[in-house]
Design a protein around this motif. Structure first.
Motif, PDB file in Angstrom:
ATOM      1  N   GLU A  90       4.453   0.356   0.762  1.00  0.00           N
ATOM      2  CA  GLU A  90       5.245  -0.207  -0.424  1.00  0.00           C
ATOM      3  C   GLU A  90       5.650  -1.629   0.112  1.00  0.00           C
ATOM      4  OE1 GLU A  90       4.793   1.054  -3.266  1.00  0.00           O
ATOM      5  OE2 GLU A  90       3.955   2.863  -2.385  1.00  0.00           O
ATOM      6  N   GLU A  91       6.275  -1.764   1.116  1.00  0.00           N
ATOM      7  CA  GLU A  91       6.462  -3.042   1.441  1.00  0.00           C
ATOM      8  C   GLU A  91       5.360  -4.055   1.509  1.00  0.00           C
ATOM      9  OE1 GLU A  91       9.176  -3.149   4.893  1.00  0.00           O
ATOM     10  OE2 GLU A  91       9.284  -5.160   4.712  1.00  0.00           O
ATOM     11  N   LEU A  92       4.349  -3.625   1.972  1.00  0.00           N
ATOM     12  CA  LEU A  92       2.999  -4.504   2.134  1.00  0.00           C
ATOM     13  C   LEU A  92       2.733  -4.894   0.694  1.00  0.00           C
ATOM     14  CD1 LEU A  92       0.810  -2.801   4.976  1.00  0.00           C
ATOM     15  CD2 LEU A  92       2.379  -4.887   5.138  1.00  0.00           C
ATOM     16  N   LYS A  93       2.748  -3.932  -0.199  1.00  0.00           N
ATOM     17  CA  LYS A  93       2.353  -4.389  -1.470  1.00  0.00           C
ATOM     18  C   LYS A  93       3.273  -5.346  -2.418  1.00  0.00           C
ATOM     19  CE  LYS A  93       0.590   0.346  -2.399  1.00  0.00           C
ATOM     20  NZ  LYS A  93       0.722   1.464  -2.996  1.00  0.00           N
ATOM     21  N   ARG A  94       4.571  -4.969  -2.035  1.00  0.00           N
ATOM     22  CA  ARG A  94       5.749  -5.688  -2.395  1.00  0.00           C
ATOM     23  C   ARG A  94       5.541  -7.369  -1.930  1.00  0.00           C
ATOM     24  NH1 ARG A  94      10.174  -7.724  -0.502  1.00  0.00           N
ATOM     25  NH2 ARG A  94      10.316  -6.229   1.324  1.00  0.00           N
ATOM     26  N   LEU A  95       5.235  -7.415  -0.441  1.00  0.00           N
ATOM     27  CA  LEU A  95       4.959  -8.697   0.282  1.00  0.00           C
ATOM     28  C   LEU A  95       3.756  -9.589  -0.368  1.00  0.00           C
ATOM     29  CD1 LEU A  95       6.232  -7.750   3.714  1.00  0.00           C
ATOM     30  CD2 LEU A  95       7.318  -9.420   2.360  1.00  0.00           C
ATOM     31  N   GLY A  96       2.688  -8.682  -0.696  1.00  0.00           N
ATOM     32  CA  GLY A  96       1.605  -9.271  -1.127  1.00  0.00           C
ATOM     33  C   GLY A  96       1.686  -9.693  -2.661  1.00  0.00           C
ATOM     34  N   ARG A  97       2.398  -9.142  -3.297  1.00  0.00           N
ATOM     35  CA  ARG A  97       2.855  -9.412  -4.758  1.00  0.00           C
ATOM     36  C   ARG A  97       3.918 -10.802  -4.699  1.00  0.00           C
ATOM     37  NH1 ARG A  97       3.284  -3.821  -5.990  1.00  0.00           N
ATOM     38  NH2 ARG A  97       1.380  -3.347  -6.718  1.00  0.00           N
ATOM     39  N   GLU A  98       4.829 -10.670  -3.778  1.00  0.00           N
ATOM     40  CA  GLU A  98       5.717 -11.947  -3.580  1.00  0.00           C
ATOM     41  C   GLU A  98       4.985 -13.495  -3.240  1.00  0.00           C
ATOM     42  OE1 GLU A  98       9.832  -9.430  -2.579  1.00  0.00           O
ATOM     43  OE2 GLU A  98       9.218 -11.167  -1.364  1.00  0.00           O
ATOM     44  N   ILE A  99       4.226 -13.052  -2.219  1.00  0.00           N
ATOM     45  CA  ILE A  99       3.537 -14.252  -1.894  1.00  0.00           C
ATOM     46  C   ILE A  99       2.557 -14.662  -2.774  1.00  0.00           C
ATOM     47  CG2 ILE A  99       1.717 -14.693  -0.202  1.00  0.00           C
ATOM     48  CD1 ILE A  99       2.764 -12.586   1.888  1.00  0.00           C
ATOM     49  N   ASN A 100       1.936 -13.806  -3.712  1.00  0.00           N
ATOM     50  CA  ASN A 100       0.978 -14.104  -4.726  1.00  0.00           C
ATOM     51  C   ASN A 100       2.022 -15.033  -5.928  1.00  0.00           C
ATOM     52  OD1 ASN A 100      -1.452 -14.179  -6.249  1.00  0.00           O
ATOM     53  ND2 ASN A 100      -0.201 -12.857  -7.588  1.00  0.00           N
ATOM     54  N   VAL A 101       3.201 -14.431  -6.321  1.00  0.00           N
ATOM     55  CA  VAL A 101       4.117 -15.170  -7.069  1.00  0.00           C
ATOM     56  C   VAL A 101       4.184 -16.771  -6.526  1.00  0.00           C
ATOM     57  CG1 VAL A 101       6.367 -15.334  -8.277  1.00  0.00           C
ATOM     58  CG2 VAL A 101       4.631 -13.237  -7.958  1.00  0.00           C
ATOM     59  N   VAL A 102       4.583 -16.814  -5.306  1.00  0.00           N
ATOM     60  CA  VAL A 102       5.047 -18.277  -4.726  1.00  0.00           C
ATOM     61  C   VAL A 102       3.647 -19.146  -4.684  1.00  0.00           C
ATOM     62  CG1 VAL A 102       5.859 -19.520  -2.723  1.00  0.00           C
ATOM     63  CG2 VAL A 102       7.064 -17.370  -3.331  1.00  0.00           C
ATOM     64  N   ASN A 157      -6.383 -23.013  -9.242  1.00  0.00           N
ATOM     65  CA  ASN A 157      -6.361 -21.404  -9.590  1.00  0.00           C
ATOM     66  C   ASN A 157      -6.335 -20.941  -8.214  1.00  0.00           C
ATOM     67  OD1 ASN A 157      -5.719 -20.592 -12.334  1.00  0.00           O
ATOM     68  ND2 ASN A 157      -8.014 -21.218 -12.731  1.00  0.00           N
ATOM     69  N   LEU A 158      -5.468 -19.993  -8.021  1.00  0.00           N
ATOM     70  CA  LEU A 158      -5.398 -19.160  -6.768  1.00  0.00           C
ATOM     71  C   LEU A 158      -6.116 -17.847  -7.260  1.00  0.00           C
ATOM     72  CD1 LEU A 158      -4.572 -18.187  -3.739  1.00  0.00           C
ATOM     73  CD2 LEU A 158      -2.389 -17.627  -4.759  1.00  0.00           C
ATOM     74  N   VAL A 159      -7.401 -17.703  -7.050  1.00  0.00           N
ATOM     75  CA  VAL A 159      -8.164 -16.523  -7.398  1.00  0.00           C
ATOM     76  C   VAL A 159      -7.821 -15.278  -6.780  1.00  0.00           C
ATOM     77  CG1 VAL A 159     -10.533 -15.931  -7.964  1.00  0.00           C
ATOM     78  CG2 VAL A 159      -9.992 -18.215  -8.090  1.00  0.00           C
ATOM     79  N   ASP A 160      -7.826 -15.348  -5.546  1.00  0.00           N
ATOM     80  CA  ASP A 160      -7.703 -14.165  -4.498  1.00  0.00           C
ATOM     81  C   ASP A 160      -7.457 -14.829  -3.312  1.00  0.00           C
ATOM     82  OD1 ASP A 160     -10.091 -14.500  -3.523  1.00  0.00           O
ATOM     83  OD2 ASP A 160     -11.163 -12.952  -4.623  1.00  0.00           O
ATOM     84  N   PHE A 161      -7.034 -13.889  -2.500  1.00  0.00           N
ATOM     85  CA  PHE A 161      -6.507 -14.063  -1.130  1.00  0.00           C
ATOM     86  C   PHE A 161      -6.438 -12.739  -0.155  1.00  0.00           C
ATOM     87  CE2 PHE A 161      -2.239 -14.195  -2.942  1.00  0.00           C
ATOM     88  CZ  PHE A 161      -1.552 -13.396  -2.055  1.00  0.00           C
ATOM     89  N   LYS A 162      -6.551 -12.887   1.094  1.00  0.00           N
ATOM     90  CA  LYS A 162      -6.159 -12.014   1.759  1.00  0.00           C
ATOM     91  C   LYS A 162      -4.892 -12.303   3.092  1.00  0.00           C
ATOM     92  CE  LYS A 162      -8.198 -12.015   5.795  1.00  0.00           C
ATOM     93  NZ  LYS A 162      -7.679 -12.437   7.136  1.00  0.00           N
ATOM     94  N   VAL A 163      -4.115 -11.586   3.216  1.00  0.00           N
ATOM     95  CA  VAL A 163      -3.108 -11.759   4.306  1.00  0.00           C
ATOM     96  C   VAL A 163      -3.095 -10.446   5.203  1.00  0.00           C
ATOM     97  CG1 VAL A 163      -1.467 -13.383   3.135  1.00  0.00           C
ATOM     98  CG2 VAL A 163      -1.399 -10.943   2.423  1.00  0.00           C
ATOM     99  N   GLU A 164      -2.382 -11.041   6.211  1.00  0.00           N
ATOM    100  CA  GLU A 164      -2.451  -9.787   7.350  1.00  0.00           C
ATOM    101  C   GLU A 164      -0.864  -9.757   7.850  1.00  0.00           C
ATOM    102  OE1 GLU A 164      -5.472  -9.984  10.453  1.00  0.00           O
ATOM    103  OE2 GLU A 164      -6.838 -10.532   8.964  1.00  0.00           O
ATOM    104  N   PHE A 165      -0.402  -8.690   8.223  1.00  0.00           N
ATOM    105  CA  PHE A 165       1.092  -8.589   8.463  1.00  0.00           C
ATOM    106  C   PHE A 165       0.990  -7.982   9.953  1.00  0.00           C
ATOM    107  CE2 PHE A 165       0.907  -8.698   4.221  1.00  0.00           C
ATOM    108  CZ  PHE A 165       1.930  -9.571   3.757  1.00  0.00           C
ATOM    109  N   GLY A 166       2.353  -8.412  10.625  1.00  0.00           N
ATOM    110  CA  GLY A 166       2.654  -7.783  12.025  1.00  0.00           C
ATOM    111  C   GLY A 166       4.139  -7.163  12.097  1.00  0.00           C
TER     112      GLY A 166
END
Ligand code: UDP
Length: 239
Positions: free
Chosen positions: A150-162, A173-182
């Motif tokens: 859930e945290e990964l999804k929330r962070l993905g959405r927050e990063i997207n908004v910013v 246009n930011l079409v899509d992106f991939k992020v990785e977390f540690g």
């Protein structure tokens, strides 16, 4: 800060140990790969562009309270990063349908999605990074607890908004992106890896022109020129 032994070499970066056990150095390479590294090339200066673009975007996200592994740049193609234990999930966020989504689900290319779609892919080259759901991630022990997904999804959405509103100001246009977390030494989930035109898709809002790795994937144009344009636009918006 000095580079010690090479810890890991990936397709686009080398990670080195330093004299501080909690800090590494990421060196961005000029190598370009696509389609599971079946297609390979080099673009001189690409590593430096991605390093600078990533640094700007990490700093921007930090300003919005999103924790990242970024510490500082020590050259045009090297940054000091915090040591983190990587979570083997690629988090993809999509605003507009293209790429594998259109192939998998038949959604026409360019369709604006009604909300930001978050997907998980299992980071495993041998298996070609398959799309997975939450239960797959738990069965594979990719996270310790469901709440981390859930945290990964929330962070993905927050990063997207910013990022989406930032790139809007750059007429992209930011079409899509991939992020990785540690996970850092205290167990906090932090944004890691890179955010660059290698891992995002950018379409010019006026012309529709692509300014990302799709130029290399589909032989559509000069990667270096496009990445330079992305960096220039980021710098302009940040001024
Ligand atoms: N992406 C990435 N690394 C990968 C797979 C995808 O950085 O291993 C990025 C890609 O650049 C795009 C987004 O994630 O911005 C979604 O990619 P997609 O699933 O459409 O895959 P593709 O069509 O690139 O195979």
């Amino acid at each position: 800060m000095t580079k010690r032994e090479l810890l890991y070499e990936g397709k686009a970066k080398r990670i080195y140990k330093t004299e501080d056990e909690n800090l590494f150095i990421a060196e961005f390479k000029d190598d370009l790969t696509a389609f599971d590294a079946q297609k390979r090339s080099q673009a001189k200066g690409k590593g430096a562009l991605n390093c600078q673009i990533s640094a700007h975007l990490f700093k921007l996200l930090e300003e919005y309270g999103i924790k990242t592994h970024f510490v500082e740049c020590i050259s045009d193609h090297e940054m000091v990063i915090k040591r983190a234990k990587m979570i083997m999930i690629e988090v993809v966020v999509r605003n507009i349908a293209t790429g594998s989504l259109t192939k998998r689900l038949g959604i026409p290319d360019g369709t604006v999605l009604p909300f930001a779609l978050v997907e998980f892919y299992y980071k495993n080259d041998e298996l070609h990074d398959p799309l997975i759901n939450d239960e797959h991630a738990l069965i594979l022990n990719l996270v310790e607890h469901e709440s981390e997904l859930e945290e990964l999804k929330r962070l993905g959405r927050e990063i997207n908004v910013v990022l989406k509103s930032f790139f809007d100001k750059a007429n992209l246009n930011l079409v899509d992106f991939k992020v990785e977390f540690g996970k850092d030494s205290q167990g906090n989930i932090i944004l890691a890896d890179e955010i660059s035109p290698d891992s995002c898709r950018f379409w010019d809002k006026t012309s529709g022109e692509k300014l990302d790795k799709d130029l290399f994937r589909h032989d559509l144009g000069d990667v270096k020129v496009a990445y330079e344009e992305v960096l220039n636009r980021i710098q302009k918006v940040m001024q």
